[in-house]
Design an enzyme around this catalytic site. Structure first.
Site, PDB file in Angstrom:
ATOM      1  N   CYS A  50       0.817  -1.219   0.000  1.00  0.00           N
ATOM      2  CA  CYS A  50       0.000   0.000   0.000  1.00  0.00           C
ATOM      3  C   CYS A  50       0.846   1.263   0.000  1.00  0.00           C
ATOM      4  CB  CYS A  50      -0.959   0.006   1.185  1.00  0.00           C
ATOM      5  SG  CYS A  50      -0.140   0.134   2.791  1.00  0.00           S
ATOM      6  N   VAL A  69      12.005  10.857  -2.673  1.00  0.00           N
ATOM      7  CA  VAL A  69      11.309   9.682  -2.137  1.00  0.00           C
ATOM      8  C   VAL A  69      12.124   8.431  -2.410  1.00  0.00           C
ATOM      9  CG1 VAL A  69       9.281   8.208  -2.345  1.00  0.00           C
ATOM     10  CG2 VAL A  69       9.013  10.675  -2.370  1.00  0.00           C
ATOM     11  N   GLY A 105      11.662   5.329   0.293  1.00  0.00           N
ATOM     12  CA  GLY A 105      10.768   4.327   0.880  1.00  0.00           C
ATOM     13  C   GLY A 105       9.307   4.713   0.838  1.00  0.00           C
ATOM     14  N   TYR A 113       6.957   8.110   4.690  1.00  0.00           N
ATOM     15  CA  TYR A 113       6.481   9.371   5.263  1.00  0.00           C
ATOM     16  C   TYR A 113       5.651  10.150   4.250  1.00  0.00           C
ATOM     17  CZ  TYR A 113       6.434  14.182   6.929  1.00  0.00           C
ATOM     18  OH  TYR A 113       6.035  15.436   7.301  1.00  0.00           O
ATOM     19  N   LEU A 114       6.240  10.388   3.073  1.00  0.00           N
ATOM     20  CA  LEU A 114       5.537  11.196   2.076  1.00  0.00           C
ATOM     21  C   LEU A 114       4.261  10.499   1.608  1.00  0.00           C
ATOM     22  CD1 LEU A 114       6.047  13.907   0.523  1.00  0.00           C
ATOM     23  CD2 LEU A 114       6.679  12.474  -1.412  1.00  0.00           C
ATOM     24  N   GLU A 122     -17.499 -15.927  22.174  1.00  0.00           N
ATOM     25  CA  GLU A 122     -17.434 -14.638  22.865  1.00  0.00           C
ATOM     26  C   GLU A 122     -16.829 -14.706  24.259  1.00  0.00           C
ATOM     27  OE1 GLU A 122     -21.189 -12.066  22.001  1.00  0.00           O
ATOM     28  OE2 GLU A 122     -21.837 -14.139  22.235  1.00  0.00           O
TER      29      GLU A 122
END
Length: 1335
Positions: free
Chosen positions: A77, A265, A267, A270-271, A1266
């Site tokens: 992602c 950029v 990795g 962060y950005l 549960e």
């Protein structure tokens, strides 16, 4: 040098197949590309921020200089596809499938019962697989580090870890209690098997061996590409952004001069997050990942030079190698960095995040920058004007303009010097979770002494997590130079730093007092650490240090969990073909592990299908003045905007609207939705919708607000037995108090998902939805569209976790999508992002419990008056049922002869809270256990004795006048005491605590009486359709939904027994309202009970039809009997039906036999706390559960473990934080921390009690989905015991009630000491706090 060429061709490989893209879009990440472009859907979307690991893949690259291929895991992602030029990507589909062969990793995680819902499984598989590609025989520490970046909400991790551990060169086990044999390999003969206890959930010897020679080879074409000249600039132009990847340093510097504001950029950790969550885009992005100078490693006598492009994993490996070769005195800074790198983020993030990016981002929570900042490190930067060196100091970290890089400059490398002989460096951090969590506060500290003395010549202290940047205690440090390293210096330093390191009230992140306390606590730890090292150098010169203090310097070890699971083996006379009672693998386990299991968003996109993004309210309570969607409608790819005006039927149910119309009643309420040709376009357009609000008073956020304004949902509920007031007068002592329990996010790994497909005639629609209650979804959609239910067909193949959160909410969301589908006439796909899911859907109800207890001096409770208030949010949902259940189950295992319980649902301006595993019991019974602990503390009695004294002992009646037998309750308690060696370990805990001042252990044992079921009779019904085909294969459909709890596996087991055929003959397709109409929600632990009976009934009908044929040909085969039945025109399909338990509650009388049966259990947990930081370690848990005759012990034990770990999270980790205006801050795994693999107990033992009959459920089984959640509070009360030990040693008064969750902040601030006393208490009245508790 020849000028660089430009290329727009992106080349990489996926699972051995070449992928070529021209002008790839820089905003497209690998996850999207895999799932939507090349249709590899095994890689899952879980959070979109790299924190959950569901999208883990392996990336491989060839280094032409070292001639080596590297393999590393990454979260797809966050990986831009443009960054993959020259890389080989391996997904879960690429390592094995049911169509070819499954990989040993896939096999072991499936057969080892490491899957439940299966949504996280592909990510788990790929993390382990990547580890094995690098280390075919990994260590246990490597496994724990590897899995630290993967989250699972179902299993409790134990079986996943155990599956991975099978690849270690040697695995630990009990060795048959010292006999030197492995318990997993021991075979028992037939007489011994009869009525024996089994501890083997799978056959380890059946696993195929790992053969590294059979893995995919790295593509030779990519090796040739890497060997070629770097003299090429890759340029990819997308809709909004251009990606430029130069091949040489000169090209990079020229580009940075030309585009100074363009970010660099490597990795994208962060950005990528910044762009995603702020919707910021950059016209130009520059990727320096191909610049060799950025990956340099140089080791000289002066120190290390580390390339800025190195990943954090590479930095860790380099530092580990250097530290192993140098004397300790030269590696102080390196060791401090290594310590932080072990826990910084997850493995997947460390593999791609660059050192330079970590430094340049200057995040206030950076774990490395405080160490680098006090270590005299130098930044080597370059521009077209040349090389420059910039000190990496406090000015740089604070962002002082003259001390940071200029826009046109590029960080090339970092010089990290070796330490000197009299230089001491330490690193500290405290985070909400041991792994994969940003630090709450961290620090780097350095002191330099005059040679052979303890006189300070230099001192540096930097803190992260205190302010907007990393901050320095420079003033304090300068004042301390020349002082001796002694207690007087320490006292003065603490006061100075407390004054200098200021933290304003309402500072972002809150926890002001705790964070300042950590700053001083770290200083004390540094003082001890340095003193210890000085003492080691010269034992006679420096004063002795008490061992009671030094233990604080020992970090909690990263140990691999292990445990024993025991259950009753099947009778040796049971036919081998009969699967009931056997630990059968999850029916979809292999498909989970190969990524072939299809979830809602895995379905292929249809031609013309649109994607929906919703616009939600930003106000808690306001009138909608205007809504302007014109800019959104004009946006690229947008087809339509849907509002309340477009709803043809009912706009919601009760007080819950699909689309807000005139007024909004919480932040997160859906106002409108944008339908577009892609999800990105829908999201971008949704942000352009302009809504003008006018605030409405009052704005009610907390339970206290609701009480003030008398804002409630439904009537007060009350139960009472005995004469409470009279009993209070007879009591020796009376204690009053209150306790707060925070809410909990479901955090199912698969977010809310729905696809609506109009069929084109008669207003028919197919709805594919991730729902626990397909019939309710069908009903809501039909009412919304104003059409009969027979036009709506809901399909549920499987659900990626639910826990109650997908009972009612999917009906609302499916209706939102259905309106859009009807308006546009096109298929609609509506998949909530994690942030939106957490914002919109609500969770477990926060609770305020007020209690008054009357008791005797021996701990016997005579009377109790308990009032519960839960925060229901803005609409009723299931809140009235939750408060009813909380009251009905509140007494737990205890007979309190005079008991009054009352409860109200508070109506607030928060998103509506809803059903959650345990349904009120974890909250209500927690209040009762708090009372038990308070009584024990007040009477100075052992808590277990007070619990034993007040437990039900004989057949009796509950507070709602239902009779039950507590025999199994007492047996669970006694077995748990014995299995856990409770009293021996309690003595050991006391001895441990006597020997340590700053670390304490606690142990607690908690009983449980859990009532299973729903409050109304109509819930206890189910239907099933069983069809036999002429080839003998069988298709089963039932009204339950596979949520990961193994219901489909159990239904196949039931059909197998009843039809007397192997499980391989039987198939389940999907749950559908066409095949099984009018279903009830799958929940309350009754799914297998009622649906199993329906499947059983259908099979029995069919067997009765076949009976004459079988009698005529008893030696025939199943296939022959079926064919003969067809020839004789005998129906080979049957509908089974079950009408079950009568359950009705009369609240006027306060009585009712509403629960078919009870599940009993007990749990003993031991913890260790760090009194200086608030961190804790779960050392051991023993659970004994009354499961009666388990249909599938592997499934049931998995449910117990998973529920327990979810409960552990509820009571100790998971904290929802709201602003005073009702805005939820914790909207993803970045901020909201569920338990990870390092949070579960080191020893984790689960035993199923020797079975006793339970006539109310199929095959005398019990629903265990549960009950285990509540037992997680055994960890909470163990923590409370440890805190009590710390307070007692400090001469402090006992605390009757600690609020839940017992986070690190709660633990630390409860362990009051000289450091907490230095920190002034904040006055919440002086200004508005950053966050507030809502219960």
């Amino acid at each position: 040098m020849s000028p660089s060429k430009e290329s727009d061709e992106l080349i990489f490989f996926v699972n051995g197949k070449k992928v070529t893209e021209r002008n790839a879009d820089p905003e497209v990440n690998l996850l999207f590309y895999l799932r939507k472009v090349i249709r590899l859907t095994g890689t899952k979307y879980g959070c979109g921020g790299g924190d959950c690991g569901a999208c883990t893949v392996m990336i491989s690259r060839y280094d032409p200089i070292s001639k080596r291929i590297s393999h590393f895991s990454a979260t797809a992602c966050l990986v831009p596809i443009c960054s993959l030029h020259g890389a080989a990507v391996t997904t879960v589909e690429g390592i094995g499938s049911t169509k070819t062969r499954i990989h040993p990793v896939q096999e072991r995680i499936a057969k080892g019962h490491g899957t439940q819902c299966g949504f996280c499984t592909p990510g788990m598989v790929m993390s382990i697989y990547t580890l094995l590609r690098n280390h075919p025989e990994p260590s246990t520490e490597q496994i724990m580090e590897t899995l630290g970046g993967n989250l699972c909400r179902c299993t409790g991790y134990r079986p996943i870890v155990e599956s991975a551990k099978s690849f270690c060169p040697s695995s630990t086990c009990c060795q048959m209690n010292g006999e030197g044999k492995c318990c997993l390999d021991e075979e028992k003969n037939e007489p011994e098997r009869k009525n024996s206890v089994c501890t083997k959930l799978y056959e380890k010897k059946e696993f195929q061996p790992l053969d590294p020679t059979q893995e995919l080879i790295f593509p030779p074409e990519l090796m040739r590409m890497a060997e070629e000249s770097q003299n090429t600039v890759l340029t990819f132009r997308g809709e909004r952004t251009t990606w430029i990847a130069p091949g040489t340093l000169n090209d990079l510097l020229e580009l940075k001069m030309k585009h100074p504001s363009a970010p660099l950029v490597i990795g994208n950790t962060y950005l990528g997050l910044h762009m995603k969550f702020t919707d910021v885009s950059y016209p130009i992005i520059i990727s320096p990942a191909r610049i060799l100078e950025l990956f340099v490693v140089t080791n000289t006598k002066q120190g290390l030079t580390l390339g800025a492009g190195l990943s954090l994993t590479q930095v860790k490996n380099v530092l580990s190698d250097v530290v192993s070769r140098l004397p300790k005195e030269k590696t102080q800074i390196y060791c401090a960095l290594l310590k932080q790198l072990k826990t910084l983020a997850g493995q997947q993030i460390r593999n791609v995040a660059s050192l330079g990016g970590h430094i340049i981002s200057r995040l206030p929570t950076s774990d490395l920058n405080p160490i680098l900042g006090i270590g005299n490190c130098i930044l080597n930067v370059a521009s077209t004007e040349g090389i420059q060196q910039i000190p990496l100091n406090d000015h740089f970290l604070a962002g002082v303009p003259d001390a940071i890089l200029k826009p046109e400059q590029v960080l090339i490398s970092v010089f990290v010097p070796r330490s000197s002989k009299w230089e001491f460096v330490s690193a500290f951090r405290q985070a909400p979770r041991q792994q994969n969590a940003f630090a709450t506060v961290n620090a780097g500290m350095k002191v330099v002494f005059k040679e052979d003395t303890n006189t300070i010549t230099d001192l540096g202290i930097l803190y992260g997590g205190i302010g907007a940047t990393v901050i320095s205690a420079d003033k304090s440090c300068r004042q301390l130079i020349g002082r001796c390293w002694d207690e007087e210096m320490l006292d003065d330093a603490g006061k100075m730093i407390c004054e200098e390191v200021s933290l304003l009230m309402a500072a972002p992140g809150g926890m002001e007092e705790y964070r300042k306390t950590l700053a001083i606590s770290f200083l004390f730890m540094f003082y001890l650490d340095v003193l210890k090292q000085l003492k080691t150098r010269d034992p006679h010169k420096y004063p002795d240090i008490s061992q009671k203090l030094l233990h604080i310097l020992e970090d909690f070890p990263l140990t691999m969990p292990y445990g024993m699971q025991s259950f009753q083996d099947v009778d040796f006379q049971q036919p081998l073909q009969d699967p009931i009672g056997r630990p059968i693998m999850h029916q979809s386990g292999i498909k989970h592990a190969t990524g072939e299991a299809v979830f809602c968003d895995d379905m292929s996109v249809l031609p013309g299908e649109l994607f929906l993004a919703v616009v939600t309210s930003s106000k808690s309570h306001a009138k909608i003045i205007s809504l302007d969607a014109s800019e959104a409608l004009a946006s690229l790819g947008v087809v339509d905007v849907v509002t309340a005006r477009d709803v043809p039927g009912d706009n919601g149910r009760e007080e819950e609207s699909l689309y807000a119309q005139d007024e909004v009643i919480c932040v997160g309420q859906i106002v409108c939705a944008v339908a577009a040709d892609s999800y990105a376009h829908a999201q971008q357009a949704a942000k352009k919708v302009k809504i003008v609000y006018q605030d409405i008073e009052p704005m009610i956020v907390t339970v206290q607000d609701a009480l003030q304004y008398e804002s409630f949902i439904g009537p007060e509920r009350k139960l009472e037995q005995g004469n409470v007031e009279e009993a209070f007068q007879c009591a020796d002592q009376i204690l009053e108090g209150e306790v707060h329990l925070g809410g909990q996010e479901h955090f199912y790994m698969e977010t809310q998902s729905v696809r609506v497909v109009p069929k084109g005639e008669d207003k028919e629609m197919d709805i594919y939805v991730s729902s626990q209650d397909a019939a309710f979804t069908q009903e809501m959609v039909a009412r919304t569209l104003g059409i009969p239910k027979n036009r709506i067909n809901c399909h549920v193949k499987r659900v990626g976790g639910a826990f109650g959160g997908k009972a009612s909410k999917p009906g609302l969301l499916a209706s939102v999508a259905a309106v859009a589908a009807q308006k546009t006439g096109r298929p609609i796909r509506f998949i909530l992002e994690r942030r939106d899911d957490m914002l919109i859907t609500g969770g477990r109800h926060p609770l305020l419990g007020k209690y008054k207890i009357g008791f005797m001096n021996n701990g016997k409770i005579k009377a109790a008056d308990i009032q519960l208030y839960i925060n229901g949010g803005c609409t009723p949902d299931d809140s009235e049922l939750v408060i009813e259940y909380a009251l009905l189950k509140l007494e737990n295992a205890y007979k309190i002869p005079n008991l009054r319980v009352r409860g109200r649902v508070c109506k607030t301006n928060l998103p509506s809270n809803t059903a959650f595993r345990g349904f009120g019991f974890p909250q209500g019974a927690f209040v009762t256990e708090t009372c038990m602990s308070a009584v024990a503390a007040k009477c100075r009695l052992p808590p277990e004795k007070v619990r034993e004294l007040n437990m039900y002992r004989t057949i009796d009646r509950t507070i709602h006048n239902q009779e039950f037998d507590p025999t199994n309750l007492l047996q669970c308690w006694e077995a748990c005491v014995e299995n856990s060696s409770y009293y021996n370990r309690k003595k050991a805990v006391d001895e441990f605590n006597q020997q340590r001042f700053w670390k304490k252990r606690g142990i607690a044992i908690i009983p449980m009486k859990f009532s299973v079921g729903f409050p109304k009779t109509f819930y206890y019904q189910a239907a099933a359709l069983v069809q036999i085909y002429t080839d003998g294969s069988v298709l089963v459909a039932h009204g339950g939904v596979e949520l990961g709890q193994g219901i489909n596996t159990k239904m196949i087991q039931v059909a197998s027994r009843e039809l007397k055929i192997p499980m391989s003959y039987i198939h389940l397709d999907e749950m559908s309202t066409v095949t099984v109409p009018n279903t009830v929600t799958t929940g309350a632990s009754t799914g297998a009970d009622v649906n199993g009976r329906a499947v059983q009934n259908a099979c029995q009908i069919l067997m009765k039809r076949l009976e004459p044929i079988i009698k005529q040909n008893p030696s025939g085969t199943w296939e022959e009997w079926v064919k003969e039945a067809f020839v004789q025109s005998i129906s080979l399909s049957a509908t089974g039906y079950f009408r079950g338990y009568q359950a009705d509650m009369d609240w006027e009388k306060g009585e009712g036999d509403i629960f078919p049966y009870f599940v009993f259990g007990a749990a003993c947990s031991e913890v260790e706390i760090d009194c200086l930081t608030g961190a804790h370690k779960n050392i051991r848990t023993d659970i004994v559960m009354d499961g009666s005759f388990s249909i599938n012990p592997a499934v049931d034990i998995g449910q117990i473990e998973g529920a327990f770990v979810q409960g552990l999270g509820l009571y100790t980790l998971e904290e929802l934080k709201y602003s005073p205006e009702g805005v939820l801050y914790t909207r993803g795994p970045h901020q909201y921390k569920i338990a990870s693999v390092t949070d579960i107990p080191e020893e984790f033992h689960v035993s199923l009690l020797t079975p006793t009959p339970n006539p109310k459920a199929i095959y005398s089984s019990k629903g265990l989905g549960e009950a285990g959640t509540f037992l997680g509070c055994s960890v909470f009360f163990a923590i409370a015991a440890a805190v009590a030990a710390a307070r007692e040693e400090r001469g402090l008064s006992p605390i009757w009630a600690i609020n839940s969750p017992a986070t690190a902040e709660v633990i630390r601030m409860a362990c009051e000491d000289q450091f907490t006393n230095l920190v002034p208490q904040t006055d919440s009245k002086c200004c508005k706090p950053w966050s507030i508790p809502v219960a």
